[in-house]
Design a protein around this motif. Structure first.
Motif, PDB file in Angstrom:
ATOM      1  N   GLY A   1      -3.414  -6.343  -3.812  1.00  0.00           N
ATOM      2  CA  GLY A   1      -4.769  -5.797  -4.544  1.00  0.00           C
ATOM      3  C   GLY A   1      -5.341  -7.381  -4.370  1.00  0.00           C
ATOM      4  O   GLY A   1      -5.179  -8.664  -3.895  1.00  0.00           O
TER       5      GLY A   1
ATOM      6  N   ASP B   1      -7.763  -2.770  -7.245  1.00  0.00           N
ATOM      7  CA  ASP B   1      -7.968  -1.578  -7.949  1.00  0.00           C
ATOM      8  C   ASP B   1      -6.487  -1.634  -8.452  1.00  0.00           C
ATOM      9  O   ASP B   1      -5.600  -2.335  -8.681  1.00  0.00           O
ATOM     10  CB  ASP B   1      -7.996  -0.996  -5.989  1.00  0.00           C
ATOM     11  CG  ASP B   1      -9.267  -1.660  -5.594  1.00  0.00           C
ATOM     12  OD1 ASP B   1      -9.708  -1.829  -5.769  1.00  0.00           O
ATOM     13  OD2 ASP B   1      -9.224  -1.006  -3.378  1.00  0.00           O
ATOM     14  N   GLU B   2      -6.776  -0.129  -8.925  1.00  0.00           N
ATOM     15  CA  GLU B   2      -5.960   0.528  -9.465  1.00  0.00           C
ATOM     16  C   GLU B   2      -4.691   0.933  -8.763  1.00  0.00           C
ATOM     17  O   GLU B   2      -4.539   0.652  -7.885  1.00  0.00           O
ATOM     18  CB  GLU B   2      -6.539   1.958 -10.053  1.00  0.00           C
ATOM     19  CG  GLU B   2      -7.714   1.587 -11.160  1.00  0.00           C
ATOM     20  CD  GLU B   2      -7.220   1.783 -12.356  1.00  0.00           C
ATOM     21  OE1 GLU B   2      -5.390   1.493 -12.754  1.00  0.00           O
ATOM     22  OE2 GLU B   2      -8.173   0.424 -13.064  1.00  0.00           O
ATOM     23  N   GLY B   3      -3.839   0.596  -9.485  1.00  0.00           N
ATOM     24  CA  GLY B   3      -2.272   0.808  -8.540  1.00  0.00           C
ATOM     25  C   GLY B   3      -1.552  -0.472  -7.649  1.00  0.00           C
ATOM     26  O   GLY B   3      -0.442   0.039  -7.142  1.00  0.00           O
ATOM     27  N   THR B   4      -2.283  -1.777  -7.742  1.00  0.00           N
ATOM     28  CA  THR B   4      -2.063  -1.924  -6.900  1.00  0.00           C
ATOM     29  C   THR B   4      -1.075  -3.365  -8.223  1.00  0.00           C
ATOM     30  O   THR B   4      -1.056  -2.496  -9.172  1.00  0.00           O
ATOM     31  CB  THR B   4      -3.189  -3.152  -6.389  1.00  0.00           C
ATOM     32  OG1 THR B   4      -3.616  -3.705  -7.223  1.00  0.00           O
ATOM     33  CG2 THR B   4      -4.227  -2.872  -5.077  1.00  0.00           C
TER      34      THR B   4
ATOM     35  N   LYS C   1      -3.279  -5.146 -10.333  1.00  0.00           N
ATOM     36  CA  LYS C   1      -3.766  -4.769 -11.323  1.00  0.00           C
ATOM     37  C   LYS C   1      -2.681  -4.346 -12.443  1.00  0.00           C
ATOM     38  O   LYS C   1      -3.050  -3.896 -13.698  1.00  0.00           O
ATOM     39  CB  LYS C   1      -4.229  -3.391 -10.797  1.00  0.00           C
ATOM     40  CG  LYS C   1      -5.323  -2.700 -12.125  1.00  0.00           C
ATOM     41  CD  LYS C   1      -6.159  -3.380 -12.421  1.00  0.00           C
ATOM     42  CE  LYS C   1      -7.839  -2.537 -13.080  1.00  0.00           C
ATOM     43  NZ  LYS C   1      -8.549  -3.007 -13.689  1.00  0.00           N
ATOM     44  N   LEU C   2      -1.584  -3.769 -11.928  1.00  0.00           N
ATOM     45  CA  LEU C   2       0.046  -3.168 -12.557  1.00  0.00           C
ATOM     46  C   LEU C   2       0.350  -4.434 -13.400  1.00  0.00           C
ATOM     47  O   LEU C   2       0.569  -4.585 -14.379  1.00  0.00           O
ATOM     48  CB  LEU C   2       0.531  -2.390 -11.645  1.00  0.00           C
ATOM     49  CG  LEU C   2       0.035  -1.157 -10.834  1.00  0.00           C
ATOM     50  CD1 LEU C   2       1.425  -0.768 -10.315  1.00  0.00           C
ATOM     51  CD2 LEU C   2       0.451   0.000 -12.900  1.00  0.00           C
TER      52      LEU C   2
END
Ligand code: GDP
Length: 139
Positions: free
Chosen positions: A90, A98-101, A104-105
């Motif tokens: 990400g 982005d979501e799920g990277t 991000k997490l």
């Protein structure tokens, strides 16, 4: 094309016991961890590794952070591994990731952003050679 890329799980990851959680995201993305070790970088090692950023205002902070605790250095193998890992990591700033990277997490800030991944095949080869001998890479 099967490639290798170089990865670092940064001190914010080891401090929070996230090695396994980050590795699970890496493996779920189809990348194989073919070499891995936990080290505590010296100031000289971190300075050499981030030499391209030596004129940037955050260089001192970056070296201080990267030497603030243990890191896990890795070689990842897979189809287009360099680009694939950049996607999985990400954006540099987790606010833009982005979501799920991974960033991000897990990432806490633009500086303490959990992972490093090579940005080109040439840099991957140089970075891998800084930390691993060929014998340590087992695909
Ligand atoms: P990357 O390839 O996504 O890791 O990003 P860059 O090559 O642009 O930056 C290298 C590393 O420097 C980043 O992963 C961050 O740890 C750190 N960094 C980048 N920008 C900043 C910043 O504005 N402040 C601080 N403290 N660190 C930064």
């Amino acid at each position: 094309m099967t490639e290798h890329t170089f990865s670092i799980l940064k001190p914010d990851a080891t401090r929070r016991n996230l090695t396994g959680a980050v590795n699970a995201v890496i493996e779920a993305a189809g990348l194989r961890i073919v070499a891995q070790k936990r080290i505590h970088m010296t100031t000289a090692q971190a300075g050499k590794f981030y030499e391209v950023h030596s004129e940037r205002p955050f260089f001192g902070e970056l070296v201080e952070f990267m030497t603030s605790g243990p890191v896990v250095v890795q070689v990842l193998e897979g189809e287009n591994a360099v680009a694939r890992y950049r996607e999985v990591m990400g954006a540099t700033n987790p606010a833009n990731a982005d979501e799920g990277t991974i960033r991000k997490l897990f990432a806490e800030s633009v500086g303490e952003n959990t992972v490093h991944g090579s940005d080109s095949q040439d840099n991957a080869a140089l970075e891998i050679a800084q930390f691993f001998s060929g014998l340590e890479i087992v695909g």
